[in-house]
Design a protein around this motif. Structure first.
Motif, PDB file in Angstrom:
ATOM      1  N   ALA A 186       0.830  -1.206   0.000  1.00 39.45           N
ATOM      2  CA  ALA A 186       0.000   0.000   0.000  1.00 39.45           C
ATOM      3  C   ALA A 186       0.864   1.254   0.000  1.00 39.45           C
ATOM      4  O   ALA A 186       0.558   2.241  -0.682  1.00 39.45           O
ATOM      5  CB  ALA A 186      -0.936  -0.007   1.205  1.00 39.45           C
ATOM      6  N   ALA A 187       1.957   1.236   0.783  1.00 45.79           N
ATOM      7  CA  ALA A 187       2.851   2.390   0.809  1.00 45.79           C
ATOM      8  C   ALA A 187       3.527   2.600  -0.536  1.00 45.79           C
ATOM      9  O   ALA A 187       3.680   3.735  -1.004  1.00 45.79           O
ATOM     10  CB  ALA A 187       3.903   2.211   1.907  1.00 45.79           C
ATOM     11  N   ARG A 188       3.930   1.505  -1.179  1.00 47.22           N
ATOM     12  CA  ARG A 188       4.550   1.618  -2.501  1.00 47.22           C
ATOM     13  C   ARG A 188       3.559   2.167  -3.512  1.00 47.22           C
ATOM     14  O   ARG A 188       3.890   3.034  -4.331  1.00 47.22           O
ATOM     15  CB  ARG A 188       5.065   0.242  -2.937  1.00 47.22           C
ATOM     16  CG  ARG A 188       5.535   0.164  -4.377  1.00 47.22           C
ATOM     17  CD  ARG A 188       6.710   1.067  -4.629  1.00 47.22           C
ATOM     18  NE  ARG A 188       7.863   0.658  -3.824  1.00 47.22           N
ATOM     19  CZ  ARG A 188       8.958   1.394  -3.693  1.00 47.22           C
ATOM     20  NH1 ARG A 188       9.008   2.586  -4.266  1.00 47.22           N
ATOM     21  NH2 ARG A 188       9.963   0.970  -2.958  1.00 47.22           N
ATOM     22  N   GLN A 189       2.317   1.677  -3.465  1.00 46.35           N
ATOM     23  CA  GLN A 189       1.301   2.162  -4.394  1.00 46.35           C
ATOM     24  C   GLN A 189       1.008   3.642  -4.158  1.00 46.35           C
ATOM     25  O   GLN A 189       0.835   4.412  -5.109  1.00 46.35           O
ATOM     26  CB  GLN A 189       0.022   1.340  -4.242  1.00 46.35           C
ATOM     27  CG  GLN A 189      -1.063   1.679  -5.248  1.00 46.35           C
ATOM     28  CD  GLN A 189      -0.637   1.398  -6.668  1.00 46.35           C
ATOM     29  OE1 GLN A 189      -0.036   0.361  -6.954  1.00 46.35           O
ATOM     30  NE2 GLN A 189      -0.930   2.317  -7.580  1.00 46.35           N
ATOM     31  N   ALA A 190       0.955   4.037  -2.877  1.00 45.47           N
ATOM     32  CA  ALA A 190       0.714   5.449  -2.562  1.00 45.47           C
ATOM     33  C   ALA A 190       1.845   6.325  -3.085  1.00 45.47           C
ATOM     34  O   ALA A 190       1.604   7.433  -3.601  1.00 45.47           O
ATOM     35  CB  ALA A 190       0.561   5.625  -1.056  1.00 45.47           C
ATOM     36  N   GLU A 191       3.079   5.850  -2.976  1.00 43.48           N
ATOM     37  CA  GLU A 191       4.208   6.622  -3.489  1.00 43.48           C
ATOM     38  C   GLU A 191       4.160   6.724  -5.008  1.00 43.48           C
ATOM     39  O   GLU A 191       4.423   7.791  -5.588  1.00 43.48           O
ATOM     40  CB  GLU A 191       5.521   5.968  -3.034  1.00 43.48           C
ATOM     41  CG  GLU A 191       6.779   6.621  -3.583  1.00 43.48           C
ATOM     42  CD  GLU A 191       6.967   8.043  -3.090  1.00 43.48           C
ATOM     43  OE1 GLU A 191       7.796   8.761  -3.684  1.00 43.48           O
ATOM     44  OE2 GLU A 191       6.279   8.441  -2.128  1.00 43.48           O
ATOM     45  N   GLU A 192       3.816   5.622  -5.669  1.00 44.41           N
ATOM     46  CA  GLU A 192       3.709   5.662  -7.134  1.00 44.41           C
ATOM     47  C   GLU A 192       2.579   6.588  -7.579  1.00 44.41           C
ATOM     48  O   GLU A 192       2.720   7.324  -8.566  1.00 44.41           O
ATOM     49  CB  GLU A 192       3.494   4.245  -7.671  1.00 44.41           C
ATOM     50  CG  GLU A 192       4.700   3.328  -7.487  1.00 44.41           C
ATOM     51  CD  GLU A 192       4.428   1.915  -7.972  1.00 44.41           C
ATOM     52  OE1 GLU A 192       3.267   1.643  -8.366  1.00 44.41           O
ATOM     53  OE2 GLU A 192       5.366   1.089  -7.950  1.00 44.41           O
TER      54      GLU A 192
END
Length: 450
Positions: free
Chosen positions: A311-317
């Motif tokens: 989820a954190a990676r998706q939010a950053e992307e």
């Protein structure tokens, strides 16, 4: 049921919003702090509601007496932080005060001065359930999350057990029991000095705060790298196997690691998170001293962490994509504006070359102050001529603007008898032609306005 992805922005001054405790140290203030954050964690972020809300079951999950929980809900309603609607023998609802309201415990972007902590959604309940924390220990964990320094995870200087009792409104024995429970679970370390300040470190902070882009790695791994990590994990080798051994050594568990644990760690590493960050966040979930099946708990913790990291990676992307789209939109807007200015400049040059005499500001009905400015007069001439040509696209634009310049006025009142037709050489019908050479209207107007 709300999603477990994302985070809950809890204001650091939530305890102040609840107000100071009065009278005996009954613990209602501490209970209100823990319960309000738990409700915010469970609420749907779209509606700020918790529903269906079964008060008896919820009190049991929080290991809190129902009467105390009911009084806490009344206190939250009194301070304007939440309002519960309960019904006998059927589910009710709890509605948090919207984050747009200054009385809300949730941070809002319209109040940039507020400080908040990004509580990972579902993490507080998971930690409390893992160690079967009492409501006092869970609420005290929330207090330390809000008051410990975010850089060092340590309680600031000047705190003593007596001050802590006064701050949260609990007695000495109840506070000591909650501290020992958190310490036994491996969530904090603390030391109390007689007659001096206490030192406390919140070991569980990495497990409670949402992972950031820094924690997940600045560059996401490519697909071949992710597949290699996961394939090696399925075969019990690679960085996931090494991380599993380090995790077992941290908890002093005999090896070897199970295939399920290595596979789960492989999925966590495939998100691009460094092995040290994964180990830190898993270790922050506390000890496994009293666990019946520690390996199963580690697997469950790892899978939950993997979801948070993804989820954190998706939010950053998503953030980077929005920034790139905003930059592209600004660039396109600037290019369109530049193109429009260049087109207007070319039309000004054509008008300056076509009109033998330019009307004055007084003829255009401008005030003396505006008529003395060549740029304003040129803009008025250009606007009037563009409107005129657009209203008669079938006529020759050169003859139209010359006739208008002799007697400036509204386009509808201009006598167009005898004006020739528009030709393709004049450009698109209804638009002013353009010239790339020659002076502009403002340049021709400056000598006359001097």
């Amino acid at each position: 049921m709300s999603s477990t992805a994302g985070f809950v922005p809890i204001r650091l001054d939530t305890l102040d919003l609840l107000g100071p405790h009065s009278g005996r140290r009954t613990g209602h203030l501490l209970a209100a702090l823990g319960l309000s954050v738990t409700l915010a964690d469970r609420a749907d972020w779209r509606t700020d509601e918790v529903g269906p809300f079964r008060s008896v079951a919820f009190a049991g999950e929080q290991r809190m007496p129902w009467r105390r929980m009911r009084r806490v809900l009344d206190n939250l309603a009194d301070v304007g932080m939440a309002r519960a609607t309960l019904h006998p023998f059927r589910p009710g609802r709890v509605r948090l005060t919207p984050r747009s309201d200054p009385a809300s415990l949730l941070h809002d972007r319209d109040r940039p001065h507020e400080r908040f902590v990004a509580l990972s959604r579902g993490s507080l309940g998971a930690v409390a359930d893992d160690h079967q924390l009492s409501w006092e220990a869970t609420s005290l964990l929330v207090f330390f999350l809000l008051y410990c320094d975010y850089r060092t995870a340590e309680l600031p200087d000047g705190w003593t057990k007596s001050r802590l009792c006064d701050a949260v409104g609990v007695g000495w024995r109840r506070l000591s029991t909650a501290l020992e429970q958190l310490h036994h679970a491996g969530l904090i370390t603390f030391e109390v000095r007689r007659g001096g300040p206490m030192t406390l470190t919140l070991l569980a902070r990495p497990a409670l705060v949402v992972p950031t882009a820094t924690a997940t790695g600045t560059v996401p791994p490519k697909r071949p790298e992710r597949r290699l990590t996961q394939r090696q994990a399925r075969h019990g080798s690679g960085p996931a196997a090494d991380l599993a051994q380090r995790l077992l050594a941290h908890h002093q568990l005999p090896g070897p690691a199970s295939a399920a644990l290595v596979t789960a760690l492989g999925d966590a590493l495939a998100t691009g998170t460094p092995a040290l960050a994964v180990l830190e966040r898993l270790a922050a979930r506390g000890s496994l001293t009293d666990a019946r099946d520690p390996i199963a708990i580690l697997v469950a913790r790892t899978r939950q962490l993997t979801g948070e990291l993804r989820a954190a990676r998706q939010a950053e992307e998503d953030r980077r994509r929005r920034q790139a789209e905003a930059r592209q939109a600004r660039a396109e807007q600037e290019a369109d504006e530049q193109h429009r200015l260049e087109a207007v400049d070319l039309e000004h040059r054509w008008l300056a070359a076509t009109l033998p005499e330019l009307p004055s500001g007084a003829q255009l009905g401008l005030s003396p102050l505006i008529a003395a400015r060549p740029l304003h007069v040129a803009a008025r001439i250009h606007a009037a001529c563009a409107e005129l040509v657009a209203s008669r696209p079938d006529l020759d634009p050169a003859e139209l603007v010359r006739r208008w310049a002799q007697q400036p006025g509204p386009a509808a009142e201009l006598d167009t008898s005898g004006v020739g037709p528009c030709t393709h050489a004049d450009g698109p019908p209804g638009t002013l032609p353009r010239a790339r050479a020659g002076p502009t209207l403002a340049a021709r107007l400056r000598p006359t306005s001097a």
